[in-house]
Every structure is written in structure tokens, then in C-alpha cells.
Write a protein that holds these residues in place. Structure first.
Motif, PDB file in Angstrom:
ATOM      1  N   VAL A  74     -61.907  54.657  32.841  1.00 13.64           N
ATOM      2  CA  VAL A  74     -60.930  54.238  33.845  1.00 13.64           C
ATOM      3  C   VAL A  74     -59.578  54.753  33.353  1.00 13.64           C
ATOM      4  CG1 VAL A  74     -59.864  52.293  35.027  1.00 13.64           C
ATOM      5  CG2 VAL A  74     -62.280  52.184  34.384  1.00 13.64           C
ATOM      6  N   ARG A  75     -59.022  55.703  34.054  1.00 13.76           N
ATOM      7  CA  ARG A  75     -57.833  56.404  33.567  1.00 13.76           C
ATOM      8  C   ARG A  75     -56.691  55.451  33.199  1.00 13.76           C
ATOM      9  NH1 ARG A  75     -55.785  61.593  33.835  1.00 13.76           N
ATOM     10  NH2 ARG A  75     -53.513  61.677  33.682  1.00 13.76           N
ATOM     11  N   ALA A  76     -56.389  54.490  34.066  1.00 10.31           N
ATOM     12  CA  ALA A  76     -55.282  53.571  33.808  1.00 10.31           C
ATOM     13  C   ALA A  76     -55.528  52.745  32.550  1.00 10.31           C
ATOM     14  CB  ALA A  76     -55.073  52.654  35.009  1.00 10.31           C
ATOM     15  N   GLN A  77     -56.792  52.356  32.310  1.00 10.29           N
ATOM     16  CA  GLN A  77     -57.104  51.561  31.127  1.00 10.29           C
ATOM     17  C   GLN A  77     -56.986  52.396  29.848  1.00 10.29           C
ATOM     18  OE1 GLN A  77     -60.832  49.480  31.526  1.00 10.29           O
ATOM     19  NE2 GLN A  77     -60.176  48.387  33.366  1.00 10.29           N
ATOM     20  N   LEU A  78     -57.470  53.630  29.882  1.00 16.91           N
ATOM     21  CA  LEU A  78     -57.342  54.491  28.704  1.00 16.91           C
ATOM     22  C   LEU A  78     -55.872  54.756  28.404  1.00 16.91           C
ATOM     23  CD1 LEU A  78     -58.586  56.143  26.474  1.00 16.91           C
ATOM     24  CD2 LEU A  78     -58.897  58.042  28.100  1.00 16.91           C
ATOM     25  N   HIS A  79     -55.085  54.970  29.449  1.00 15.07           N
ATOM     26  CA  HIS A  79     -53.640  55.168  29.279  1.00 15.07           C
ATOM     27  C   HIS A  79     -53.019  53.934  28.620  1.00 15.07           C
ATOM     28  CE1 HIS A  79     -49.388  55.536  30.288  1.00 15.07           C
ATOM     29  NE2 HIS A  79     -49.587  56.828  30.545  1.00 15.07           N
ATOM     30  N   ALA A  80     -53.412  52.739  29.068  1.00 13.29           N
ATOM     31  CA  ALA A  80     -52.863  51.503  28.514  1.00 13.29           C
ATOM     32  C   ALA A  80     -53.239  51.345  27.042  1.00 13.29           C
ATOM     33  CB  ALA A  80     -53.367  50.299  29.311  1.00 13.29           C
ATOM     34  N   ALA A  81     -54.478  51.695  26.687  1.00 10.80           N
ATOM     35  CA  ALA A  81     -54.927  51.558  25.302  1.00 10.80           C
ATOM     36  C   ALA A  81     -54.138  52.466  24.365  1.00 10.80           C
ATOM     37  CB  ALA A  81     -56.423  51.866  25.200  1.00 10.80           C
ATOM     38  N   VAL A  82     -54.021  53.741  24.735  1.00 10.58           N
ATOM     39  CA  VAL A  82     -53.295  54.692  23.882  1.00 10.58           C
ATOM     40  C   VAL A  82     -51.815  54.323  23.818  1.00 10.58           C
ATOM     41  CG1 VAL A  82     -52.650  57.119  23.578  1.00 10.58           C
ATOM     42  CG2 VAL A  82     -54.954  56.530  24.358  1.00 10.58           C
TER      43      VAL A  82
END
Length: 271
Positions: free
Chosen positions: A125-133
Motif C-alpha cells: 500500500v503506497r501510502a503506508q510504505l511512505h508513512a513507514a519510511v
């Protein structure tokens, strides 16, 4: 006879969570209330009003961040259906996150060093990966002194894409390593509050990793900085079958493992 052990454990987790949320919300709400009274009392002093208003804005921002992260954590724990995964370019996500944190890094004269394989993609999920990094980079900047470096790299290892964030900051004591992914746990509460931290960032990273069938690992030593490794499978995976407060089993791709720590250190030799 009925085994109610799990029900009691879940209830205890719930009580602790409610108590922690209440405490965390009480601090900024109380501060905003006091600052409002201070502004009223200092209505004839323009400089004091501006000073108190600036403090109120900081506390309001902290409160808004806390509420947003609580909502995000609730979503990750299954309050809403997970969004569909797509093929996400890891290098592109890292570039976006670095651009987003660059102003904060510049304010402390921290150099961000990027490296890694050019073409690595994962189902996510692009938004979730962005949030994690973004959370990992924000932590690295917040807990690093001025005039240091933060490194971020990515690579493929044993069927996983690894995103590694390394800093030259204050490090984490051995007694805290096992707890840093807990909700609201702070290694240094005073420093965390001064930087606007909520104590939820790493918990969010952990849940994002778990929901994608991956893991997050940390290697750290006091005074020697910290290295966080986010691992995501290159193929779609079934999320780990554990509750939100259960730790994944340790192996070469799990937190705290010897193989995981060795891979983490080796992947950031450039810094």
C-alpha cells in the motif's frame, strides 16, 4: 471449564492503551488551556501574546499529530479493510520521503546520504510504505545531533526488499531495545516531547511491516547511533497471524536476530 487467559490479556492491553491515550491527550490539552488563560491575562502585552500564541500553535500541532497517528494505528490494526496493494518502486518512495524531511535535516545541518539498487519494487500500500519510511527518517533526524549524517539505502536479500536507515545519533540502551516498538514507549520522554514525538511512530512502522508480511529490525548501541531495517517480501504475502501486541517469531528476517543484525550492518558500510 473455559480458558479466559487470552480474554484477560486483551482486556489488560485495552486498559493500558486507554490509560496511555488519556495521559498523552491530557498533556497538550492542558497546555493549550493554560496558554489560553495566559493570553487572556497578558492581553495588554503584545510580545507576550505572540509568544504564548506560538506555544499554543505548537501544542495544537502536537495534538493534531497525536490524533492522526492514533487514527492511523487503529486502521492498521484492522478497524478498516486494508487498501489494495500495488507494485511500488522503493527508490521512488525513499526519494519522496527524503525530500519531505530535507528541511528538518538542513535545520540541524544533517547530511542525508542515499544509496541502493535502482530498480526494486514490492507489492505494498503506497501510502503506508511512505508513512513507514518517513517515520524512520523523522526519528533518525530527531535523535541525531547537528553536523552528522543519516544514511538510507535499499537492496534485495533472500526474497525481501530491505530499506535501511542509519543515523549517528544518541543510540538506544540495551534495556530499551525490546520495547521501542511499543505504543507510546519513549527512550527519552523529555527529548521526544521537545521534538514533537508522540511515541507512536515506531509502532506504526511495525504494524505496516507486519501487515505486508514483513518485519522491522533495529541494531543500536548507546553513543553509536541506530540502524533500522524494514523488510518487505518481493511477492505478496499473507500478513502474520498475530494480534497487534504480539511479536513476530525471530529468524534471519525478524527483529533482534543475529543474521538480521549482521545484514543490517553490512548494508550500510558506505556511511
Amino acid at each position: 471449564m473455559h480458558d479466559v487467559t487470552e480474554a484477560h490479556r486483551v482486556e489488560a492491553v485495552r486498559r493500558d492503551f486507554v490509560a496511555n491515550v488519556s495521559h498523552e491527550l491530557k498533556t497538550p490539552v492542558g497546555a493549550i488551556s493554560l496558554l489560553g488563560e495566559a493570553i487572556e491575562d497578558a492581553s495588554g502585552d503584545a510580545d507576550a501574546v505572540r509568544r504564548f500564541a506560538a506555544s499554543m500553535q505548537r501544542e495544537s500541532k502536537r495534538l493534531a499529530t497525536l490524533v492522526a497517528e492514533l487514527i492511523e494505528l487503529s486502521r492498521l490494526q484492522g478497524a478498516e479493510p486494508a487498501p489494495p496493494q500495488t507494485n511500488v518502486d522503493v527508490a521512488e518512495i525513499i526519494t519522496e520521503c527524503v525530500d519531505g524531511i530535507r528541511a528538518a535535516a538542513s535545520a540541524k545541518n544533517i547530511t542525508i546520504v542515499k544509496a541502493g539498487e535502482a530498480t526494486v519494487s514490492v507489492p505494498a500500500v503506497r501510502a503506508q510504505l511512505h508513512a513507514a519510511v518517513s517515520n524512520l527518517l523523522t526519528n533518525a533526524i530527531s535523535y541525531s545531533p547537528n553536523d552528522t549524517k543519516v544514511g538510507v539505502t535499499h537492496r534485495v536479500l533472500d526474497g525481501y526488499a530491505e530499506i535501511v536507515v542509519k543515523d549517528q545519533g544518541i543510540g538506544i540502551a540495551a534495556r530499551d531495545i525490546g520495547r521501542i516498538f511499543e505504543r507510546f514507549y519513549r527512550v527519552d520522554p523529555a527529548r521526544s516531547r521537545s521534538t514533537g514525538g508522540t511515541g507512536l511512530g515506531l509502532a506504526i512502522v511495525k504494524h505496516i511491516a507486519t501487515n505486508h508480511g514483513g518485519s522491522v529490525d533495529v541494531w543500536s548501541s548507546e553513543g553509536d547511533g541506530s540502524t533500522f531495517t524494514l523488510r518487505l517480501p518481493l511477492e505478496p504475502a499473507i500478513p502474520a497471524d498475530g494480534g497487534p501486541d504480539e511479536e513476530p517469531h525471530a529468524d534471519a528476517h525478524q527483529p533482534g536476530s543475529r543474521a538480521g543484525r549482521a545484514a543490517t550492518r553490512a548494508s550500510l558500510e558506505y556511511l
